[in-house]
Design a protein around this motif. Structure first.
Motif, PDB file in Angstrom:
ATOM      1  N   UNK A 393     -12.663  -5.487   5.261  1.00  0.00           N
ATOM      2  CA  UNK A 393     -11.640  -6.455   4.559  1.00  0.00           C
ATOM      3  C   UNK A 393     -12.434  -7.241   3.425  1.00  0.00           C
ATOM      4  N   UNK A 396     -13.703  -5.119   0.663  1.00  0.00           N
ATOM      5  CA  UNK A 396     -12.548  -4.776  -0.388  1.00  0.00           C
ATOM      6  C   UNK A 396     -12.072  -5.795  -0.980  1.00  0.00           C
ATOM      7  N   UNK A 397     -11.965  -6.976  -0.636  1.00  0.00           N
ATOM      8  CA  UNK A 397     -11.664  -8.150  -1.317  1.00  0.00           C
ATOM      9  C   UNK A 397     -12.685  -8.558  -2.529  1.00  0.00           C
ATOM     10  N   UNK A 400     -12.511  -5.740  -5.201  1.00  0.00           N
ATOM     11  CA  UNK A 400     -11.399  -5.871  -5.970  1.00  0.00           C
ATOM     12  C   UNK A 400     -11.710  -6.995  -6.875  1.00  0.00           C
ATOM     13  N   UNK A 456      -0.664 -12.929  -8.537  1.00  0.00           N
ATOM     14  CA  UNK A 456      -0.357 -12.016  -7.543  1.00  0.00           C
ATOM     15  C   UNK A 456       0.529 -10.897  -7.869  1.00  0.00           C
ATOM     16  N   UNK A 459      -0.201  -6.957  -8.068  1.00  0.00           N
ATOM     17  CA  UNK A 459      -0.443  -6.183  -6.703  1.00  0.00           C
ATOM     18  C   UNK A 459       0.714  -6.358  -5.783  1.00  0.00           C
ATOM     19  N   UNK A 460       0.738  -5.325  -4.972  1.00  0.00           N
ATOM     20  CA  UNK A 460       1.913  -5.420  -3.864  1.00  0.00           C
ATOM     21  C   UNK A 460       1.301  -5.376  -2.532  1.00  0.00           C
ATOM     22  N   UNK A 461       1.950  -6.267  -1.733  1.00  0.00           N
ATOM     23  CA  UNK A 461       1.393  -6.438  -0.475  1.00  0.00           C
ATOM     24  C   UNK A 461       1.411  -5.169   0.351  1.00  0.00           C
ATOM     25  N   UNK A 462       0.580  -4.963   1.052  1.00  0.00           N
ATOM     26  CA  UNK A 462       0.940  -3.804   1.876  1.00  0.00           C
ATOM     27  C   UNK A 462       1.277  -4.109   3.241  1.00  0.00           C
TER      28      UNK A 462
END
Lengths: 462, 585
Positions: A393, A396-397, A400, A456, A459-462
């Motif tokens: 995680x 990935x952050x 990104x 924000x 992006x869309x929250x998963x």
């Protein structure tokens, strides 16, 4: 084998005046070869001869008196570790030498294995004699195929000459040593997962308690796991005498310590220094020649990639007790911190494996952290939840953020993910993978905030 | 993986003296036997600690980190002795680092906080970590409703996601065995299934490949999860990663009524839960009973229930091939029985019948004075684990009531001979197919009468004068005595089809029709038990309710097998190593 001497080495031909070469004494010589003849010509196996005239308990006592601390990363007092083994418990004891040297920024053991394998073997033979061990393993990471070959040859030579095998040097002491090659995993440097790997299993670290190697080690027998460099120190403790050896270092950290400096300095390399003898400033400027032309130092990771990063310019506040019992505070510039286990611990980081990684003002700390995060996400063994999921995680952050898609909550999320890993995992990998994120984000907020400016809504929250 | 073995204190031998240890749970001092795992101690103290990887019958790998708690040890004074509070209990030095309660053995003075802010934060974090790469496909997942991930999300989770990244993709719908489908994306890598196969089924076919978040559960190359205990991995899978091919997509679990009963496929009598809805059974799962089957049962047994829903179930009593009423079928049967001399009648009973049924059969035998009666034995090799060497679930019941010959089956040859030579001309076949003892269809047809009680048609029902449709194991209550002498209860989960009736009622009605004295003929199930307890000494003082969910151990003089059966499969025979100088090419 002579071809190995043409490898580029990280050593200057003449030691820096601040250096004291003991472990590196021979292997830094350009004409030094890893064979038995060369080793014997340099006084090799004399300490083994001496050791066999001593009682095993005398050797353990000498190691305790030497104040030697493990050189693999945890800096655990070696004599204390050895003291956990009871030679009279009727069990099989094993000695396992950790040659997995996988902590990024660390490159000392590979030169010992490549260039002076008999120094290691003599250390193993002495240690095994002291610990009632008759079977020892050298675990070498798969990325060191030459080292495995060179050490195996050295074992054959030593055996043929009676330094290993049955009835060593005519004594009643027998010892077999085997090389085991890993399959390429950082986690195998963790001692209990190394033992699992050695047993032929998936290298998942064991839970402690109860699986301390000294109690339930290799094949559930009492086992000592020591780093390559640590074992090499043993013969020098006997050679110099424990008091003389301890005196080189500090009361809590005896002998010499190797520091591997890499990154943005003029003279990167492996240096052997009396423990606790230099400050970070001396290391970076005097020994390593300062920053590259036109650059200034920005950050230092002092003990291998998992150690918390230090920001050049930060002040360390230490408290000490005065003689009248009152407390006094001392502010120390980070460059004036002494490079040993206790002082770096006081500075909130660690000496670790001695891998000093230097970054100058050309480096973006987000980029650097992402590099480490990708490494840790790739190397997490996956056994326990926080590290398994958290390391990827975090990677990935930061990836990104680097790609320009950072959001304002990212630095906060990074810190919180890291905090949710550290201290809650089976092994120290939890700390290893979260300390970089914790320290990079806390100490270099500007590099992270700059990349965290996207709204924000993209992006869309998963 | 290295893991802590299940604690010795959990083994089912409460008689041995285990010293007690004082520990503090959420401020309360309590005592537990030495060797107890902390998570078990907390459970006994009424403090549930959420967990995924921990299973009381398996080793503790400590990998899920859901059971992290705060622990402390006694504060020591300068003399290295614990400092005590005003009540004489030790003061506690709390450890800043949380510890897993599943792999921590209790020790004197250990203190634990199971619901502190740090503990809640740890659980919250683990829940978040487990969910970020989970597909969250609950609407199409069979585990929904009995999923630990769902339950603990509600109780310990955040309720919102801050995960902005792409999830890890893993194999889905992987056919890993005869009965099992694997969804790797749902797997939370707790390793329960792997440990079950290693430690209990002893067929080490499951494992992890890849590492980190990409770690993937799989079967070893060239192997399948075809072990006869494979479905237990579905039971213990805390999420929907392992699902049963037989059950998946058939029914939402919250619609299932769960009925406690026992398996009737062999002499072990595994304890089970029957999952049914609207008179249909959807699945059978093992029910924990350390005196019998631990938490496990064989696949072949749990899947053997579909026959109860077969279309061709016997639904109506028949006389001479024609449907009739129970009243006329019973009176015709009693007429046939009473109009024949008892020496010309034989009874083939079944050790698959309940104790209550066998007892009533014995009353019929005694009432009529029938000499030739026995059961059909089913010796089998067993599997050294939960499949017993006896294929009958109630041989001991048949022996206790005296319906079976001694040894069971000893009379069968005599019965067959008597039917062949005509000295027996009437046969009651009660739950068995007489062609299985060697009688041919012609020999059955030659009989003056053949009364068959059963649930499905077989070769004998075609030749039967009277067919009495009865209940399957899930359609009635009753009890059986397993191979180890444990008396256990069957309970009714569904109703029988058509006009089929509970077996014991059929026998009761037959007894009354045969003019059995009303003082010694039970009218109700309770009266039946009263009479059994009075007539059969091992049952003295018992009634159906007293048997309890976990059964009642009987002391039968002839017991050869002392329970419980082994709670894991026998160790596999290691493959033969090639001899020296004889290497395989």
């Amino acid at each position: 084998m002579s071809a190995n001497n043409s490898f580029p080495t990280p050593f200057s031909p003449t030691p820096h005046p601040l250096e004291r070469r003991i472990i590196f004494a021979n292997l830094t010589k350009p004409d030094y070869k890893p064979d038995l003849i060369t080793y014997l010509a340099h006084g090799g196996y004399n300490e083994l001869r001496k050791a066999l005239t001593l009682k095993p308990s005398e050797i353990v006592a000498a190691v305790k008196a030497s104040n030697l601390r493990g050189r693999g990363g945890a800096a655990f007092p070696t004599g204390v570790k050895w003291g956990f083994i009871n030679p009279n418990d009727g069990k099989s004891h094993y000695l396992v030498v950790n040659g997995d040297e996988s902590e990024p920024g660390t490159f000392k053991d590979r030169y010992i294995l490549h260039r002076d394998p008999h120094q290691l073997l003599e250390g193993i033979a002495i240690s095994a004699y002291a610990l009632d061990v008759h079977l020892a393993y050298i675990y070498i990471r798969c990325e060191f195929p030459h080292a495995a070959r060179i050490v195996s040859n050295a074992i054959a030579e030593a055996r043929a000459a009676g330094f290993l095998g049955p009835n060593i040097l005519g004594s009643s002491f027998s010892l077999d040593v085997f090389v085991h090659q890993g399959a390429g995993a950082y986690i195998c440097g963790e001692e209990t997962s190394l033992l699992e790997s050695l047993e032929g299993k998936r290298p998942y670290p064991r839970i402690k308690p109860p699986y301390f190697p000294a109690v339930y080690g290799l094949y559930m027998q009492p086992t000592v796991v020591n780093n390559v460099e640590t074992i090499c120190h043993i013969k020098h403790i006997l050679r110099l005498g424990p008091e003389e050896y301890a005196k080189m270092g500090t009361p809590g950290d005896g002998g010499t310590r190797t520091l591997c400096v890499s990154g943005d300095v003029q003279k990167p390399g492996a240096y052997e220094l009396p423990a606790g003898s230099v400050t970070l400033r001396q290391l970076l400027y005097d020994i390593c020649g300062g920053p590259r032309p036109g650059r200034t130092f920005k950050a230092v990771i002092p003990g291998g990639s998992s150690a918390k990063v230090l920001r050049i310019g930060e002040k360390i506040i230490t408290k000490s007790k005065n003689s009248d019992g009152s407390l006094s505070e001392k502010q120390t510039d980070i460059l004036d911190v002494i490079m040993d286990a206790s002082n770096l611990a006081a500075a909130g980081t660690m000496i670790g494996s001695g891998g000093v990684i230097v970054l100058d003002d050309s480096r973006n700390m987000l980029w650097a952290l992402n590099n480490l995060n990708l490494f840790y996400a790739h190397e997490s063994c996956g056994q326990c939840t926080p590290c398994r999921e958290g390391s990827l995680w975090m990677a990935k952050i930061t990836s990104r953020m680097l790609s320009g898609k950072g959001v304002p909550s990212d630095p906060r999320t990074l810190l919180s993910v890291a905090n949710n890993i550290a201290g809650r995992t089976i092994c120290a990998f939890g700390e290893a993978c979260s300390w970089p994120t914790q320290s990079f984000v806390e100490k270099f907020p500007e590099d992270f905030e700059a990349a965290a400016s996207n709204p924000i809504t993209t992006l869309t929250a998963a | 993986m290295s893991a802590i073995a299940p604690s010795a204190a959990l083994a089912s031998s409460p008689t041995t003296e285990i010293p007690l240890i004082n520990i503090q749970i959420d401020g309360q001092w309590m005592q537990f036997p030495k060797g107890t795992r902390l998570i078990e101690a907390c459970k006994k103290a009424g403090k549930f600690i959420p967990h995924y990887c921990y299973h009381p019958k398996l080793s503790s790998p400590g990998n899920c980190r859901m059971c992290l708690v705060e622990i402390g040890t006694p504060k020591l004074g300068p003399d290295r002795k614990p400092l005590l509070d005003s009540e004489g209990h030790p003061l506690i030095a709390w450890n800043p680092r949380p510890a897993i309660s599943c792999a921590t053995e209790i020790s004197e003075g250990l203190a634990v906080r199971t619901d502190s802010p740090l503990v809640r934060e740890c659980r919250n974090a683990v829940m978040e970590f487990l969910l970020i790469n989970h597909p969250l496909d609950c609407p199409i997942c069979d585990q929904a409703g009995e999923c630990r991930l769902q339950e603990f999300s509600v109780e310990f989770g955040k309720g919102e996601s801050r995960f902005l990244e792409e999830k890890v993709k893993k194999p889905k719908q992987v056919d890993i065995g005869r009965h099992i489908i694997l969804d790797d994306e749902r797997c939370i890598l707790c390793s329960r299934c792997i440990r079950f196969m290693q430690e209990i089924a002893k067929e080490d076919v499951l494992g992890f490949v890849k590492r980190g978040s990409y770690t993937t559960l799989t079967v070893y190359p060239g192997k399948r999860l075809d072990n006869n205990y494979s479905l237990n991995t579905v039971d213990i899978c805390p999420v929907g990663a392992l699902t049963s091919k037989d059950f998946r997509f058939k029914m939402r679990v919250w619609f299932l009524k769960e009925t406690k009963s026992i398996d009737v496929n062999c002499g072990t009598g595994c304890n089970i839960l029957i999952g049914s809805r609207e008179n249909t059974i959807y699945r059978i799962t093992p029910r924990e009973n350390d005196f019998v089957n631990s938490c496990w049962m064989p696949d072949s047994h749990r899947l053997n229930f579909h026959y109860l829903m077969r279309e061709d179930r016997l639904k109506s009593p028949k006389v001479n091939g024609l449907d009739t009423t129970w009243k006329s079928a019973i009176s015709e049967a009693s007429h046939l029985l009473s109009s024949h001399p008892s020496s010309k009648i034989a009874i083939l009973a079944s050790a698959r019948s309940t104790l209550e049924e066998l007892f009533l059969i014995k009353l019929i035998i005694e009432l009529l004075g029938i000499q030739q009666h026995d059961i059909l034995p089913r010796p089998q090799s067993g599997d050294g684990f939960l499949i017993a060497p006896d294929g009958n679930p109630n041989t001991n019941g048949a022996r206790l009531t005296g319906v079976a010959a001694n040894p069971p089956g000893a009379q069968l040859e005599k019965i067959v001979t008597a039917i062949r030579n005509g000295s027996v001309s009437g046969l009651l076949s009660l739950g068995e197919d007489p062609t299985k003892i060697g009688l041919t269809d012609q020999e059955l047809q030659k009989l003056n009468f053949l009364i068959v009680l059963d649930i499905l048609p077989n070769r004998s029902t075609a030749a039967a004068t009277i067919v009495l449709p009865a209940c399957g194991f899930a359609e009635k209550r009753g009890s059986m005595i397993n191979l180890y002498g444990r008396l256990q209860r069957l309970n009714k989960a569904i109703s029988p089809p058509g006009n089929a009736r509970d077996d014991w009622e059929i026998y009761r009605d037959l007894l009354f029709s045969l003019n059995s004295p009303s003082t010694t003929t039970p009218r109700t199930f309770e009266e039946l038990w009263k009479l059994m307890a009075a007539k059969l000494p091992p049952l003295a003082g018992l009634n159906f309710g007293k048997i309890g969910d976990l059964g009642f151990q009987l002391d039968l003089p002839w017991l050869e097998h002392k329970g419980p059966p082994p709670h894991s499969a026998p160790a596999p025979i290691p493959p033969k190593m090639p001899q020296n100088g004889n290497k395989s090419p």
